[in-house]
Enzyme design. Structure first.
Site, PDB file in Angstrom:
ATOM      1  N   GLY B 276      44.565  41.742  35.117  1.00 24.03           N
ATOM      2  CA  GLY B 276      43.959  42.079  37.158  1.00 24.03           C
ATOM      3  C   GLY B 276      42.458  40.355  36.453  1.00 24.03           C
ATOM      4  O   GLY B 276      42.815  40.246  35.604  1.00 24.03           O
ATOM      5  N   SER B 277      41.709  40.948  37.663  1.00 18.74           N
ATOM      6  CA  SER B 277      40.031  39.857  37.616  1.00 18.74           C
ATOM      7  C   SER B 277      40.031  39.732  35.881  1.00 18.74           C
ATOM      8  O   SER B 277      39.285  39.255  35.778  1.00 18.74           O
ATOM      9  CB  SER B 277      39.634  40.207  38.337  1.00 18.74           C
ATOM     10  OG  SER B 277      40.218  40.442  39.974  1.00 18.74           O
ATOM     11  N   THR B 278      40.151  40.550  35.095  1.00 19.36           N
ATOM     12  CA  THR B 278      39.145  40.727  33.853  1.00 19.36           C
ATOM     13  C   THR B 278      40.022  39.176  33.296  1.00 19.36           C
ATOM     14  O   THR B 278      39.777  38.750  31.871  1.00 19.36           O
ATOM     15  CB  THR B 278      39.991  41.527  32.274  1.00 19.36           C
ATOM     16  OG1 THR B 278      40.605  42.342  32.999  1.00 19.36           O
ATOM     17  CG2 THR B 278      38.557  42.250  32.957  1.00 19.36           C
TER      18      THR B 278
END
Lengths: 95, 585
Positions: B276-278
């Site tokens: 995801g956003s990492t």
């Protein structure tokens, strides 16, 4: 002639006794060595077991529980850490 | 008479003389022989007593001094704490040919080992073999009891048992051995040869104190959010050393076979997940590094992005133009996707490869997962990968990649082996040092102003990024509603030393988190807890500088806005795209 025989017999006797004595000594020492070696090995094994036990007793969760139970201490908080300038050690000239 | 007597005497004298001469010559020969023999003996004595013969000395002293039984070497943590050792035990076996009555023997042995099946034991004892194991690794009490039975044909053999004093704390790293002390998993497997051959203890980079802190923090979060599992890792960014590696659920290594596959699974190194956003950190880093865009630049995130039949949306859409720092702080999928497209597929692939995200990670464990990368790598893949969907990597790869982003841009393989003090393994420069410094400031901003607020620690400057990814399920992403929530942080962000990653598998929101189970709500507090304990533990002085917020005009200035200032901002979800991620799988 008689005297030589006597001396020879005497020295044979002395040597026999000495040899027996030394031989006996060696046997005793060897037994002792074996015993010591056995003790060393069993001690080493005991050390292994004790080291494992020591490490087990130092389990972090266990230590935490014990610390919480018996000590009025808690983990260091960031705010408790600071650097204090250490004054320089006095030199000879200053004294 | 005189004559005769005289002559006899002469004769006598002659005979005597002859006898004397003979005996003298015999005596001479004998004495010479004896003299030679004594000379040889004396010479040998002098040689032994006066002249030193090193070989003789060696023979005399080296014989039968201590004979330690050779055993499998110990495994230690970085401070010398024992993690695995071998202790001597006795094992009992039988020589069926020496047994008088197998039936009676079986019945009596079972009284000592109630868990042994009597019928089966009898069948084995009643064979023609000469060696039958009855029980391995018995206790001294059991040994005494067996001896007390006084059965002929029952013998003991000295065996070894592998003991893990810290139990499940390090089970995924240290691993396990089989009953014959051969490595099965973990370090026990990967260092099986050296552990068997050398007596030298193997020191790992792991620190049980840090390991314990990570495990405890993760466990608390797993319970709180009813997650099915969790992963945590702490990496020293200066040399790649892994200080803690926790995969939950874990297992008690002494139980051998009775461990579920779920508990055996190493989520940190073997599991690969869409993070995801990492991943937006990598997208931003490559955009800045290639000068595709500067900190002042930005993208329009007014409208959802439509590609083919897919729609890329922001969970809490700002519906306006967003600067690069804002894209990270608000975790905008639209912005990240556009940034990825601007960088280009080829460049994205090259950077992700350089950061070690598209190949198997290198670590001294046999359990290493292979990342899942899209094939073919279409434009839509480039877009989804920009915000961490459509590519699955292990938390280890993630942490290692982030370490390279913050340490000045040098990627080093993570390692579990303790390196010599001061030794810094060579790495590969994957991004420019300048880009790395910008990334630190951006990551700090995410924690100060964005989705990572819950990772803020009083005293240490933490920078990081949240991530919440939808987990694909039987009905696709939308149907599953299960998420992987993570937070990857670095501290102290002005001079990063450690990267800390926490990941929770399928956390469920609670009333306390307003029902949210996002990285910012569930994983960031775990990292906060770890950092707050790790800093003082390592004797790190807290930061004394007062941080100023970037003012308007600074590219890092984040416009004060609606939810982004309040706790509600945490609700900015890791955001996901339903369609595209599915498509790329």
């Amino acid at each position: 002639m008689r005297r030589t025989t006597l001396i020879t017999l005497l020295s044979v006797g002395v040597m026999t006794v000495a040899l027996f004595y030394v031989g006996h000594e060696v046997t005793t020492l060897e037994e002792e060595l074996e015993l010591l070696n056995k003790t060393i090995v069993s001690d080493q094994e005991a050390i292994r077991v004790l080291r494992a036990e020591w490490s087990h007793l130092n389990e972090t969760d266990r230590l935490r529980e014990l610390a919480e139970k018996y000590l009025a201490l808690e983990p260091v908080r960031p705010a408790q850490i600071t650097s204090v300038p250490i004054p320089a050690a006095p030199t000879e000239e200053v004294r | 008479m005189t004559d005769s007597s005289h002559s006899r005497r002469v004769h006598l004298e002659g005979a005597r003389k002859e006898a004397l001469a003979t005996s003298r010559s015999r005596l001479v020969v004998t004495s010479v022989l004896f003299a030679v023999a004594f000379a040889v003996i004396s010479g040998r004595l002098v040689e032994l007593a006066v002249f030193e013969d090193p070989q003789a000395r060696a023979t005399a002293t080296a014989s039968r001094t201590v004979v330690q039984s050779k055993s499998r070497a110990d495994i230690l943590d970085r401070n010398g704490i024992l993690l695995a050792t071998s202790v001597p035990t006795a094992s009992v076996y039988a020589n069926p040919r020496h047994l008088l009555d197998a039936r009676d023997a079986a019945r009596r042995i079972v009284t000592v080992f109630p868990e042994v099946n009597e019928e089966r034991l009898f069948r084995r004892l009643n064979s023609e073999r000469t060696f039958v194991w009855i029980r391995r690794n018995i206790t001294p009490n059991q040994q005494f009891a067996i001896n007390a039975l006084g059965l002929p044909g029952i013998y003991f053999r000295r065996t070894e048992r592998r003991v893990y004093p810290h139990g499940s704390l390090t089970s995924h790293v240290v691993g396990t051995t089989d009953i014959d002390a051969k490595g099965l998993t973990g370090i026990e497997r990967s260092f099986d040869g050296p552990l068997q051959e050398s007596e030298q203890a193997l020191a790992l980079s792991l620190d049980v104190r840090v390991q314990s802190v990570v495990r405890r923090a993760l466990n608390t979060a797993i319970e709180k959010f009813s997650a099915v599992g969790g992963a945590g890792i702490v990496v020293d960014v200066t040399n790649g050393e892994v200080l803690a590696l926790v995969s939950l659920p874990d297992f008690e290594p002494h139980f051998g076979g009775d461990v579920t596959a779920e508990a055996r699974f190493n989520r940190v190194t073997k599991g690969v997940y869409e993070m995801g956003s990492t991943f937006k950190l990598f997208t931003t880093a490559m955009a800045l590094d290639t000068r595709t865009i500067g900190l002042n630049g930005g993208f329009d995130a007014t409208k959802p992005l439509r590609v083919a039949r897919f729609v890329i949306n922001d969970y809490h859409a700002k519906k306006r133009w967003l600067s690069v720092p804002e894209i990270l702080v608000h975790s905008s999928n639209i912005g990240a996707a556009k940034m990825g497209v601007a960088v280009g597929t080829k460049t994205q692939q090259a950077y992700l490869h350089a950061l070690g995200l598209t190949r198997k990670a290198r670590l001294e464990l046999p359990e290493i997962g292979v990342p899942l990368i899209p094939s073919p790598w279409r434009k839509i893949s480039t877009m989804t990968i920009s915000y961490g969907h459509g590519i699955a990597v292990s938390p280890l790869q993630m942490a290692n990649g982030v370490a390279a982003l913050v340490n000045g841009g040098i990627l080093r393989d993570a390692t579990l082996a303790l390196s010599a003090p001061g030794a810094v393994p060579a790495g590969v420069q994957v991004i420019k040092t300048g880009t790395s410094i910008k990334m630190r400031r951006l990551m700090r901003l995410v924690v100060r102003r964005g989705t990572g607020k819950n990772a803020e620690v009083e005293g240490y400057l933490v920078g990081g990024k949240t991530g919440t990814a939808d987990k694909p399920g039987p009905g696709g992403y939308a149907a599953s509603r299960r998420v992987i929530s993570s937070f990857v942080g670095a501290f102290p962000i002005d001079r990063p030393r450690y990267v800390v990653l926490a990941m929770l598998d399928e956390p469920k929101g609670t009333a306390e988190t307003f029902g949210y189970a996002t990285g910012g709500w569930v994983a960031a507090p775990v990292v906060r807890e770890i950092v707050a304990a790790l800093g003082p533990m390592m004797g790190m002085a807290p930061s004394t500088e007062t941080e100023r917020l970037p003012r308007p005009g600074d590219p890092l200035h984040i416009a004060a806005g609606k939810p982004s200032q309040t706790a509600g901002n945490q609700r900015v979800r890791g955001q996901s795209v339903r369609g595209p991620s599915r498509a790329t799988h």
